[in-house]
Design a protein around this motif. Structure first.
Motif, short mmCIF file in Angstrom:
data_model
loop_
_atom_site.label_atom_id
_atom_site.label_comp_id
_atom_site.label_asym_id
_atom_site.label_seq_id
_atom_site.Cartn_x
_atom_site.Cartn_y
_atom_site.Cartn_z
N HIS A 33 0.87 -1.17 0.00
CA HIS A 33 0.00 0.00 0.00
C HIS A 33 0.91 1.22 0.00
O HIS A 33 1.93 1.25 0.71
N MET A 34 0.53 2.22 -0.74
CA MET A 34 1.34 3.43 -0.84
C MET A 34 0.56 4.60 -0.27
O MET A 34 -0.64 4.76 -0.55
N ARG A 35 1.24 5.42 0.51
CA ARG A 35 0.56 6.52 1.18
C ARG A 35 1.38 7.80 1.06
O ARG A 35 2.61 7.76 0.99
N TRP A 36 0.70 8.91 1.05
CA TRP A 36 1.32 10.23 1.14
C TRP A 36 0.91 10.84 2.49
O TRP A 36 -0.27 10.87 2.82
N PHE A 37 1.91 11.29 3.21
CA PHE A 37 1.72 12.05 4.43
C PHE A 37 2.26 13.45 4.21
O PHE A 37 3.01 13.71 3.26
N ARG A 38 1.90 14.33 5.11
CA ARG A 38 2.52 15.66 5.10
C ARG A 38 2.70 16.14 6.53
O ARG A 38 1.98 15.74 7.44
N GLN A 39 3.68 17.01 6.69
CA GLN A 39 3.94 17.61 8.00
C GLN A 39 4.24 19.08 7.82
O GLN A 39 5.24 19.46 7.19
N ALA A 40 3.36 19.89 8.35
CA ALA A 40 3.54 21.34 8.32
C ALA A 40 4.37 21.76 9.53
O ALA A 40 4.42 21.06 10.54
#
Length: 117
Positions: A33-40
Motif C-alpha cells: 500500500h502506498m501513502r502520502w503524508f505531510r507535516q507542516a
C-alpha cells in the motif's frame, strides 16, 4: 536496500497545481500500500492519501476533490496530483510504503511544497 525518493515539490501560488512523484526500489511494489503524508511546521504528520495494492483509495477530508493519488506498478511509482492548492497545504510531503501482508513500513525523505503568493 529500500529507497523511496520523492520529487516534484516546490513553490506554487494559491490555486495552482503540483504533481508529486515517489519512485520506489528494493520492494515488491505491487504488494505494498502506498501513502502520502505531510507535516507542516509545528504540526504533527498527517495522512493525506492512500492507494492500496488493489487500488483502493482513501483521502483526508481536507484534500478531497483537490488531490488525486495514483500508482504505476510497472514503474514502481506513486503520484499525488495536487490541484487548487491552498496556503494551508504548505508542508513537507512524505511517501510511505506498507507491505500488505507483513506491514513492514518504509519512508522517503520528503519533498517540500510551499503555497504562497
Amino acid at each position: 536496500q529500500v529507497q523511496l525518493v520523492e520529487s516534484g515539490g516546490g513553490l506554487v501560488q494559491p490555486g495552482g497545481s503540483l504533481r508529486l512523484s515517489c519512485a520506489a526500489s528494493g520492494i515488491i511494489f505491487n504488494l505494498n500500500h502506498m501513502r502520502w503524508f505531510r507535516q507542516a511546521p509545528g504540526k504533527e504528520r498527517e495522512l493525506v492519501a492512500t492507494i492500496s495494492n488493489r487500488d483502493g483509495i482513501i483521502y483526508a477530508d481536507s484534500v478531497k476533490g483537490r488531490f488525486t493519488i495514483s500508482r504505476d506498478n510497472a514503474k514502481n511509482t506513486v503520484f499525488l496530483q495536487m490541484n487548487s492548492l491552498k496556503p494551508e497545504d504548505t508542508a513537507v510531503y512524505y511517501c510511505n510504503a506498507v507491505h500488505s501482508l507483513n506491514k513492514q513500513s518504509y519512508w522517503g525523505r520528503g519533498t517540500l511544497v510551499t503555497v504562497s503568493s
